[in-house]
Design an enzyme around this catalytic site. Structure first.
Site, mmCIF file in Angstrom:
data_model
loop_
_atom_site.group_PDB
_atom_site.id
_atom_site.type_symbol
_atom_site.label_atom_id
_atom_site.label_comp_id
_atom_site.label_asym_id
_atom_site.label_seq_id
_atom_site.Cartn_x
_atom_site.Cartn_y
_atom_site.Cartn_z
ATOM 1 N N TYR A 62 0.805 -1.221 0.000
ATOM 2 C CA TYR A 62 0.000 0.000 0.000
ATOM 3 C C TYR A 62 0.843 1.279 0.000
ATOM 4 O O TYR A 62 0.395 2.311 -0.518
ATOM 5 C CB TYR A 62 -0.938 0.016 1.205
ATOM 6 C CG TYR A 62 -2.247 -0.693 0.945
ATOM 7 C CD1 TYR A 62 -3.247 -0.098 0.177
ATOM 8 C CD2 TYR A 62 -2.481 -1.955 1.464
ATOM 9 C CE1 TYR A 62 -4.438 -0.743 -0.072
ATOM 10 C CE2 TYR A 62 -3.676 -2.617 1.231
ATOM 11 C CZ TYR A 62 -4.655 -2.013 0.458
ATOM 12 O OH TYR A 62 -5.834 -2.651 0.213
ATOM 13 N N GLY A 76 -12.757 -7.172 -3.940
ATOM 14 C CA GLY A 76 -14.013 -7.513 -3.286
ATOM 15 C C GLY A 76 -14.441 -8.913 -3.652
ATOM 16 O O GLY A 76 -13.850 -9.551 -4.528
ATOM 17 N N ARG A 85 -26.087 -7.686 -7.275
ATOM 18 C CA ARG A 85 -24.973 -6.886 -6.764
ATOM 19 C C ARG A 85 -25.230 -6.461 -5.330
ATOM 20 O O ARG A 85 -24.305 -6.372 -4.512
ATOM 21 C CB ARG A 85 -24.766 -5.657 -7.666
ATOM 22 C CG ARG A 85 -24.320 -6.024 -9.080
ATOM 23 C CD ARG A 85 -24.147 -4.796 -9.953
ATOM 24 N NE ARG A 85 -23.771 -5.148 -11.321
ATOM 25 C CZ ARG A 85 -24.636 -5.338 -12.303
ATOM 26 N NH1 ARG A 85 -25.941 -5.234 -12.074
ATOM 27 N NH2 ARG A 85 -24.218 -5.642 -13.522
ATOM 28 N N VAL A 115 -14.856 0.483 -8.335
ATOM 29 C CA VAL A 115 -15.506 -0.463 -9.236
ATOM 30 C C VAL A 115 -16.163 -1.605 -8.448
ATOM 31 O O VAL A 115 -17.109 -2.225 -8.917
ATOM 32 C CB VAL A 115 -14.492 -1.039 -10.252
ATOM 33 C CG1 VAL A 115 -15.168 -1.998 -11.227
ATOM 34 C CG2 VAL A 115 -13.800 0.080 -11.013
ATOM 35 N N VAL A 119 -21.511 -1.031 -6.501
ATOM 36 C CA VAL A 119 -20.615 0.104 -6.716
ATOM 37 C C VAL A 119 -21.137 1.415 -6.142
ATOM 38 O O VAL A 119 -20.355 2.212 -5.598
ATOM 39 C CB VAL A 119 -20.264 0.252 -8.213
ATOM 40 C CG1 VAL A 119 -21.456 0.708 -9.026
ATOM 41 C CG2 VAL A 119 -19.085 1.189 -8.383
ATOM 42 N N ASP A 145 -23.122 -0.429 -18.126
ATOM 43 C CA ASP A 145 -24.456 -0.795 -18.607
ATOM 44 C C ASP A 145 -24.831 0.017 -19.842
ATOM 45 O O ASP A 145 -25.423 -0.498 -20.798
ATOM 46 C CB ASP A 145 -25.485 -0.568 -17.491
ATOM 47 C CG ASP A 145 -25.001 -1.125 -16.169
ATOM 48 O OD1 ASP A 145 -24.995 -2.350 -16.011
ATOM 49 O OD2 ASP A 145 -24.609 -0.316 -15.310
ATOM 50 N N THR A 146 -24.484 1.304 -19.814
ATOM 51 C CA THR A 146 -24.730 2.178 -20.955
ATOM 52 C C THR A 146 -23.957 1.700 -22.183
ATOM 53 O O THR A 146 -24.484 1.680 -23.307
ATOM 54 C CB THR A 146 -24.334 3.622 -20.593
ATOM 55 O OG1 THR A 146 -25.255 4.122 -19.615
ATOM 56 C CG2 THR A 146 -24.345 4.531 -21.808
ATOM 57 N N ARG A 148 -22.974 -1.346 -22.820
ATOM 58 C CA ARG A 148 -23.630 -2.566 -23.308
ATOM 59 C C ARG A 148 -24.862 -2.231 -24.155
ATOM 60 O O ARG A 148 -25.059 -2.802 -25.239
ATOM 61 C CB ARG A 148 -24.049 -3.436 -22.123
ATOM 62 C CG ARG A 148 -22.899 -4.121 -21.404
ATOM 63 C CD ARG A 148 -23.355 -4.728 -20.091
ATOM 64 N NE ARG A 148 -22.312 -5.570 -19.498
ATOM 65 C CZ ARG A 148 -22.197 -5.811 -18.198
ATOM 66 N NH1 ARG A 148 -23.057 -5.258 -17.350
ATOM 67 N NH2 ARG A 148 -21.227 -6.595 -17.748
ATOM 68 N N HIS A 172 -26.280 0.861 -10.380
ATOM 69 C CA HIS A 172 -25.643 -0.157 -11.227
ATOM 70 C C HIS A 172 -26.197 -1.495 -10.751
ATOM 71 O O HIS A 172 -25.582 -2.221 -9.973
ATOM 72 C CB HIS A 172 -24.126 -0.099 -11.074
ATOM 73 C CG HIS A 172 -23.393 -1.201 -11.790
ATOM 74 N ND1 HIS A 172 -23.608 -1.492 -13.117
ATOM 75 C CD2 HIS A 172 -22.460 -2.088 -11.357
ATOM 76 C CE1 HIS A 172 -22.823 -2.515 -13.473
ATOM 77 N NE2 HIS A 172 -22.123 -2.895 -12.421
#
Length: 310
Positions: A62, A76, A85, A115, A119, A145-146, A148, A172
């Site tokens: 880090y 995650g 999600r 991300v 989210v 999503d947009t 896609r 999302h």
């Protein structure tokens, strides 16, 4: 510029690989709790850089984020088949809090690009834990999503998908809402294009709200499209394009929505979120956005009530 990626799983590693292909940043650092994984991915990518350019990929701890300009958080627990999600909410909040706490020990001026799912909620947590100003903390929002949906509409009309202008707004997740009232292809309204079928396009939008679940069921996760979108967002900042993208940003009085992060169009610059754009939505779209926002608000309240966040 230097980009640090927290999480060297398939998504983080693919982002690092994509950034080396673009050759737009000086250095990409991979940080992961599994040091062997991050080192293995770093070595695999680095072995090809004589053919890609000058971007160097490194693995570190880090403390290496101290001079990073952009920090991308992908770490995650990923979705499993059948999970939404939002099912990851309490699973990932501890991970996200720990990551951000480690980041701020060494860097308080970078841009945090979240991300990790869910989210919108994880971006809110990152904002609260970091203490950064709002413009410096944002999430991928509905940009994936947009993308896609734009790709699908371009294919449907057999036209260049880069010319398609439509957005999903809100969470999302399954509650996002498409903005058909403003949709166009190279400034031509969708309804004016030969082959227009309102019902088919609405069915298409419904499918692309949840299409990630099909990919997860088939191959275990969505990797390539998210990495392409993430790299596009990073490149937009690096080149200071000042693009308008549907990102997860902090809202204040956005059609009455306050105090949460969710996906709406925002101006992205090298310094982060420069401004939030309030679209002239129709009544159905406003209601859809508010319904989506209420899901995020309830999820945040649940985290507070359960003691996960203050």
């Amino acid at each position: 510029m230097k980009v640090s990626i927290i999480g060297a799983g398939r998504l983080g590693a693919t982002l690092a690989y994509t950034l080396t292909l673009k050759d737009i940043v000086r250095e990409v650092t991979l940080i992961d709790i599994n040091r062997n994984l991050s080192r293995g991915e770093m070595l695999d990518i680095s072995h090809g850089i004589s053919l890609t350019g000058h971007t160097r990929v490194r693995t570190a701890e880090y403390d290496s984020v101290k001079n990073a300009d952009i920090i991308v958080i992908t770490a995650g627990i990923p979705r499993k088949p059948g999970e939404s999600r939002l099912d990851l909410n309490k699973k990932n909040v501890h991970i996200l809090k720990d990551i951000v706490s480690n980041i701020v020990k060494y860097n308080k001026s970078a841009i945090l690009f979240v991300v990790s799912n869910p989210v919108d909620i994880m971006t809110y947590v990152a904002y609260k834990v970091s203490g950064f100003e709002r413009k410096k903390v944002f999430g991928m929002g509905t940009m994936l999503d947009t993308t896609r949906l734009r790709s699908a509409i371009g294919s449907y009309f057999n036209l260049n998908p880069k010319d398609v202008d439509i957005m999903f707004l809100g969470e999302h997740g399954d509650s996002m809402t498409p903005v058909f009232s403003l949709a166009s292809i190279n400034s031509v309204p969708l309804s004016s294009i030969p082959g227009y079928d309102k019902k088919k396009l609405e069915e298409m939008a419904e499918y692309y709200k949840t299409c990630a679940a099909e990919v997860i069921a088939l191959k275990g996760g969505t990797i390539f499209a998210p990495a392409i979108v993430m790299a596009e967002i990073v490149e937009s900042m690096v080149k200071d394009r000042r693009q308008i993208m549907p990102l997860s940003v902090y809202l204040e009085d956005y059609y009455g929505i306050n105090g949460i992060y969710t996906g709406v169009p925002a101006i992205l610059s090298k310094d982060g979120i420069e401004d939030v754009i309030k679209l002239p939505l129709n009544k159905k779209e406003i209601e859809g956005l508010k319904d989506s926002a209420s899901i995020i608000q309830n999820a945040i309240k649940d985290l507070r009530d359960s003691g996960f966040i203050e």
